[in-house]
Design a protein around this motif. Sequence first.
Motif, mmCIF file in Angstrom:
data_model
loop_
_atom_site.group_PDB
_atom_site.id
_atom_site.type_symbol
_atom_site.label_atom_id
_atom_site.label_comp_id
_atom_site.label_asym_id
_atom_site.label_seq_id
_atom_site.Cartn_x
_atom_site.Cartn_y
_atom_site.Cartn_z
ATOM 1 N N GLN A 73 -3.788 6.103 5.592
ATOM 2 C CA GLN A 73 -4.718 5.698 4.345
ATOM 3 C C GLN A 73 -4.466 4.212 4.431
ATOM 4 O O GLN A 73 -5.433 3.178 4.281
ATOM 5 C CB GLN A 73 -4.109 6.171 2.952
ATOM 6 N N SER A 74 -3.307 3.447 4.391
ATOM 7 C CA SER A 74 -2.822 2.291 4.410
ATOM 8 C C SER A 74 -3.483 1.226 5.665
ATOM 9 O O SER A 74 -4.216 0.224 5.468
ATOM 10 C CB SER A 74 -1.406 1.797 4.207
ATOM 11 N N GLY A 127 1.522 4.464 -2.904
ATOM 12 C CA GLY A 127 1.205 5.761 -2.808
ATOM 13 C C GLY A 127 0.187 6.164 -1.479
ATOM 14 O O GLY A 127 0.025 7.293 -1.402
ATOM 15 N N ALA A 128 -0.301 5.248 -1.016
ATOM 16 C CA ALA A 128 -1.031 5.369 0.348
ATOM 17 C C ALA A 128 -0.055 5.776 1.532
ATOM 18 O O ALA A 128 0.934 5.110 1.713
ATOM 19 C CB ALA A 128 -1.971 4.318 0.507
ATOM 20 N N ASN A 129 -0.285 6.820 2.580
ATOM 21 C CA ASN A 129 0.315 7.012 3.579
ATOM 22 C C ASN A 129 0.002 6.074 4.426
ATOM 23 O O ASN A 129 -0.950 5.265 4.603
ATOM 24 C CB ASN A 129 0.537 8.638 3.933
ATOM 25 N N GLU A 130 0.576 5.971 5.822
ATOM 26 C CA GLU A 130 0.308 5.136 6.724
ATOM 27 C C GLU A 130 -0.980 5.029 7.116
ATOM 28 O O GLU A 130 -1.644 3.966 7.481
ATOM 29 C CB GLU A 130 1.256 5.549 7.934
ATOM 30 N N ALA A 150 0.714 -1.017 0.027
ATOM 31 C CA ALA A 150 0.017 -0.053 0.124
ATOM 32 C C ALA A 150 0.825 1.216 -0.029
ATOM 33 O O ALA A 150 0.606 2.228 -0.767
ATOM 34 C CB ALA A 150 -0.866 -0.097 1.121
ATOM 35 N N LEU A 151 1.828 1.125 0.754
ATOM 36 C CA LEU A 151 2.731 2.387 0.914
ATOM 37 C C LEU A 151 3.504 2.839 -0.433
ATOM 38 O O LEU A 151 3.456 3.785 -1.019
ATOM 39 C CB LEU A 151 3.974 2.231 1.924
ATOM 40 N N SER A 152 3.931 1.550 -1.177
ATOM 41 C CA SER A 152 4.641 1.744 -2.309
ATOM 42 C C SER A 152 3.815 2.161 -3.443
ATOM 43 O O SER A 152 4.168 2.624 -4.603
ATOM 44 C CB SER A 152 5.291 0.373 -2.725
#
Lengths: 275, 363
Positions: free
Chosen positions: A181-182, A176-179, A172-174
Amino acid sequence: MLSKRHTDAGLGVLLKATIALTAVFLLLPVVMTVIMSFDSRNYLGQFPPPSLSTQWFTKFAHNGYLWSGLRTSLLLATATTVGATTVGALAALAISRMTAQWRDPVTTAFLSPLVLPGVIIGFALLMAFSALSAVPTFLKMLAGHLLITVPFTIRMTLIGLAGISATLGEAALSLGANERQSFFTIILPLAKNSIAAGAIFAFAFSMDDLTISLFLSDFNTYPLPVALVGLMRSNFDLTLAAAAVFLMGLTVIILIVLDRIFGLERVIGHGIYKA
Amino acid sequence: MNVLELKDVTKKYGEFVAVEGVCLEIEEGKILSLLGPSGCGKSTTLRMIAGFTTPNSGTVAIAGENVDHLKPYERNVGLLFQDYALFPHMTVEQNVAYGLRYRGTPKPMIPSRVQQMLSLVRMLGMEARYPSQLSGGQQQRVALARALATDPQIVLLDEPLSALDAKLRLELRIELKEILRSVGATTIVVTHDQEEALSLGDEVVVMHAGKVIQRGSPIEIYKAPADKFVAEFVGRSNWFCATRRGRSSGDLSSYITSNGIEIRTRSAPTDRRGSADLCIRPEHIELMDVTQGVVSDEPDQNLLEGVVVDVAPLGADVHVVVDLPGETRLQVIRKNVGRIPTVVPGQPVRLCFAASDVLVFPT
């Protein structure tokens, strides 16, 4: 001499008999309670009752003492569930992100109320609250119930989180979601069922607790189990059985609702997410 | 233009040095394989490029810009995880759309981009399926589509084929290469599997114990390994511990193994007398029947005699194990084409290989 095949067959029969006996052992008291609650005699007599009536349910319906207890219990259990689930899920999330050297001691600290007998927790809370005068009874009991239910909600959430591969969050982070959002799009939806299972445990434990409530309740604010014990001491009749059957009915309704929402098998059966 | 540049990157975990002084750059549109055994630091390198780990020293730059302070979601790096890491509670479509949603693709554009990606990986029509309803190969395609959807500056593939069975692996390897080329993705493939590394990469970087040992084309890595580790790790090999004999004729050198076998080599890196590890690839050894007339002893050829121990016909190749005098065991691989002499265990044979095929690593 018995052949191997006969031994196997014999063991099979034994196994089935054990299962049947266990089922009877578990269900017989429940069945007897249900039958006795419809007893038409107005005294506590031998099983089975000679004829049936609903007189005890009428008595239960008109017993203000028990209804007051039930109302307190439901409020208490609801507040406990909300509190314990929130605190437990957040604590579990924090624990799951700790390094191994911290994870074990912190988990043990959070789960330690499990090994203390309820009597000791109840007594300890009574002593502690006697130092603080103006705490309302309801809040005292809520504190006690949180103490015994938070370990369960932590446990269940941890089990759920353990089933979620770390690479999912990283993916999720890779992408483009930040912590945050993930967490809300990946972790929380996947841990949902185990958090719900913890909530069910919290509700059930709170509804069922007698020992801690016994220490912390008073004449005006008392939960149903305390009311039932009080009634049993003062006037032991089958209103108790009727109350028990009413609670069973309530439980069945709650379980059916949960089944519709989550799928009961998944909430209680696995508790953890299976991909 | 280098899309990615690692300068003297070092990462330590306590006392353990996972990556030490790694320098790496990759040109746009190229595929680079990062090859090494587990624990060599290749995964740590990948995690530093993706932003999950920060180096203790050195810098990582993407498109000329230092990204050391950037979080993973602030870099545009596409990742294909070894376990695919597809979101199990989302459909194929939602999985592929996830990155588009968070990388700011305008909402009306998302469905057409998802369709485009799914057609690229030949997964159209599977939009509504959940990952658990897909086969391993299909999951891999979806994961690739998801990683490529946001048009990342660099694509990182972590052991992309290791979770698949052998036959599927070959098919997907070709397809993977095709897809990566068609979108012109600058790619780093991290793998411990030499076949995967050599077949996917335009260039191969071999890592060992946290350091880059060699960088070169797949052919170079195989034909001219930088040291004993690379020679042993890439491809199959036979090894002799040998001591150099003084005299040599022309550019040929002569070595004597501990078992008294003489081996001639062409490449003589130093002139000094000394010991060396000699390596000969199994496919460079010729097998001949002892009865096959008299073979003249050419100075640039090695001629040994031994006894066949085992013959394994593996379809395209035949693997033969031969015992030399003095408990030396050699692997020989012959192509199963044309007229190859049939050998049986227990049969005495002659082995022949060119001096120029022997790799010399002074010890």
